[in-house]
Design an enzyme around this catalytic site. Sequence first.
Site, PDB file in Angstrom:
ATOM      1  N   ARG A 214      23.801  42.516 105.787  1.00  0.00           N
ATOM      2  CA  ARG A 214      23.518  42.985 104.416  1.00  0.00           C
ATOM      3  C   ARG A 214      22.459  43.858 104.287  1.00  0.00           C
ATOM      4  NH1 ARG A 214      25.036  37.891 100.290  1.00  0.00           N
ATOM      5  NH2 ARG A 214      27.125  37.512 101.352  1.00  0.00           N
ATOM      6  N   GLU A 216      20.035  44.763 102.565  1.00  0.00           N
ATOM      7  CA  GLU A 216      18.938  44.540 101.504  1.00  0.00           C
ATOM      8  C   GLU A 216      17.682  45.111 101.911  1.00  0.00           C
ATOM      9  OE1 GLU A 216      19.874  40.325 101.446  1.00  0.00           O
ATOM     10  OE2 GLU A 216      21.544  40.676 100.135  1.00  0.00           O
ATOM     11  N   HIS A 223      15.207  35.908 103.307  1.00  0.00           N
ATOM     12  CA  HIS A 223      16.327  36.772 103.604  1.00  0.00           C
ATOM     13  C   HIS A 223      16.316  37.454 104.774  1.00  0.00           C
ATOM     14  CE1 HIS A 223      16.578  37.021  99.007  1.00  0.00           C
ATOM     15  NE2 HIS A 223      17.708  37.001  99.253  1.00  0.00           N
ATOM     16  N   GLU A 357      18.355  28.420  96.888  1.00  0.00           N
ATOM     17  CA  GLU A 357      20.149  28.423  96.872  1.00  0.00           C
ATOM     18  C   GLU A 357      20.615  28.329  98.373  1.00  0.00           C
ATOM     19  OE1 GLU A 357      21.976  32.099  95.236  1.00  0.00           O
ATOM     20  OE2 GLU A 357      23.226  31.904  97.159  1.00  0.00           O
TER      21      GLU A 357
HETATM   22  P1  AMO Z   1      26.358  34.799  98.869  1.00  0.00           P
HETATM   23  O1  AMO Z   1      26.101  36.151  98.711  1.00  0.00           O
HETATM   24  O2  AMO Z   1      25.760  33.821  97.563  1.00  0.00           O
HETATM   25  O3  AMO Z   1      28.183  34.233  98.577  1.00  0.00           O
HETATM   26  O4  AMO Z   1      26.027  34.144 100.198  1.00  0.00           O
HETATM   27  C1  AMO Z   1      26.238  32.680 100.474  1.00  0.00           C
HETATM   28  C2  AMO Z   1      25.060  32.087 101.068  1.00  0.00           C
HETATM   29  O5  AMO Z   1      24.638  32.594 102.213  1.00  0.00           O
HETATM   30  C3  AMO Z   1      23.363  32.787 102.314  1.00  0.00           C
HETATM   31  N1  AMO Z   1      22.799  33.958 102.392  1.00  0.00           N
HETATM   32  C4  AMO Z   1      22.014  34.637 103.082  1.00  0.00           C
HETATM   33  N2  AMO Z   1      20.862  34.132 103.859  1.00  0.00           N
HETATM   34  C5  AMO Z   1      20.005  34.677 104.409  1.00  0.00           C
HETATM   35  N3  AMO Z   1      19.766  36.110 104.138  1.00  0.00           N
HETATM   36  C6  AMO Z   1      20.543  36.787 103.382  1.00  0.00           C
HETATM   37  N4  AMO Z   1      20.336  38.068 103.025  1.00  0.00           N
HETATM   38  C7  AMO Z   1      21.792  35.827 102.817  1.00  0.00           C
HETATM   39  N5  AMO Z   1      22.845  36.303 101.865  1.00  0.00           N
HETATM   40  C8  AMO Z   1      23.387  35.232 101.509  1.00  0.00           C
HETATM   41  C9  AMO Z   1      22.845  31.843 101.359  1.00  0.00           C
HETATM   42  C10 AMO Z   1      23.659  32.101 100.140  1.00  0.00           C
HETATM   43  O6  AMO Z   1      23.949  30.962  99.213  1.00  0.00           O
HETATM   44  N6  AMO Z   1      31.366  35.435  99.388  1.00  0.00           N
HETATM   45  C11 AMO Z   1      30.241  34.527  98.873  1.00  0.00           C
HETATM   46  C12 AMO Z   1      30.452  33.042  99.044  1.00  0.00           C
HETATM   47  C13 AMO Z   1      31.799  32.469  98.480  1.00  0.00           C
HETATM   48  O7  AMO Z   1      32.064  32.670  97.217  1.00  0.00           O
HETATM   49  O8  AMO Z   1      32.769  32.049  99.332  1.00  0.00           O
HETATM   50  C14 AMO Z   1      28.864  34.954  99.186  1.00  0.00           C
HETATM   51  O9  AMO Z   1      28.708  35.640 100.065  1.00  0.00           O
HETATM   52  O10 AMO Z   1      22.671  30.691 101.749  1.00  0.00           O
END
Ligand code: AMO
Length: 434
Positions: A214, A216, A223, A357
Amino acid sequence: MIRQKYSNEIGSADYGTEVTVAGWIEDVRKLGSVAFIILRDRAGTLQVTALKKEMPIEQFKEFTSATRESVVSVRGIVQQSAQARNGYEILPKEVKVLNLAAAPLPLGVVDKVEADMDTRLDNRFIDLRKPNVQAIFKIRSAVIQAGREYFAQNKFIEVHTPKIISASSEGGTALFKVKYFENDAYLAQSPQLYKQMMMATGLDRVFEIAWYFRAEEHNTRRHLNESTAFDIEMAFINDETDVMNTLEGLVHYIWKYVAENCQTELKTLGKEVKVPTLPFARVSYDDALKLLAERGRNIEWGGDIGTEDEKLLGDIMKENGQDFYFITRYPLAAKPFYAHPEGDKARAFDLEYCGMELSSGAQRVHDPKLLEERIAAKGLNPKDFEAYLKAFKYGMPPHGGFGLGIERILMEMLGQDNIRECILFPRDRTRISP
Ligand code: AMO
């Protein structure tokens, strides 16, 4: 082998016998014709007591003058010792210095003063020699083991989906673009579209230990730009509660597994893992807004529950003895196109732990017409999703799933302030090496 036993595998049964051990020199204390060497291996440390008269003089010299963190192998007799840390010492007969460490070290292993995060990450291979840092990754391995066990028991099949993809699944802004011959491609933000396509195959229940990429730009303590997750998709569900039941079962299994199998590592970290009770509380988005309003935080319906409010909600839930809780039925606009609508809401949820989360998931849209509409409603072009949409046209069962961040699990389970502690080589806004 250069090593027969780890330091914790040697006990009273070995007294008087010969053993070969190996590891890194943590400390050397020389007192003339005798030297005490602390040798560290994956399991802990042991003391080697080198007596000049008991071994070849050249070996004695080489061994006792070796720099800290040099790698050695020692063949010797195990002897009971009240003074040594673990009740025994090794009296060497033969020592091999396998590789000398350069000095000075860029990072100490046993220093009392903690180095800053950048120094630690720049020298991660040494940082990982510290028992407390290593413990996190031993527990990480156990977490993944527990997940695999749980999925096998619940009839899930492990899959691996592409990480080079042609279209976004989680919103267009956070993609890493890569050159794919004469075309552009992207690194997968999640396995979302592929795990859903698996539901059209008859495999019914799939899981993946997935990589997320990602782009971001923010640099926060929770993150990463490259992270891992347990991703699942399951077919023939009634609604999202079937998915939530699977998720809470998984979380419970993981916490219990670690509490039962990782006592040594938890002790090293000075942490306790409290196994949660099931079921987890379920709070609708609407009720979450009410709870926050009671504490003076007013969020307009449809608005995002931001980090501060998320934390406050975590405190409120904790007051009621709930560390884990779901937030359910979000406004439709707040969730991705694939979340199944329910009026102006989505059959979608997040799993939270004390205001953080851990996971999000949903029942998905399985009707191809509605799915196209939802894609368009998000301002995306259905044409970009042709290969995905095709899987919905020839027999797609109702289905849903979730993504559960593995670093987030570790961060919360082990009370780590920074998510970078929970992945070997973190990728963030400013770090791509090592
Ligand atoms: P989402 O974007 O909420 O959902 O991601 C799911 C979980 O992954 C973790 N996560 C991360 N951890 C660390 N750094 C990040 N940048 C990061 N992004 C996400 C979190 C988050 O809750 N496709 C959907 C899931 C689904 O609906 O099946 C998804 O990606 O713990």
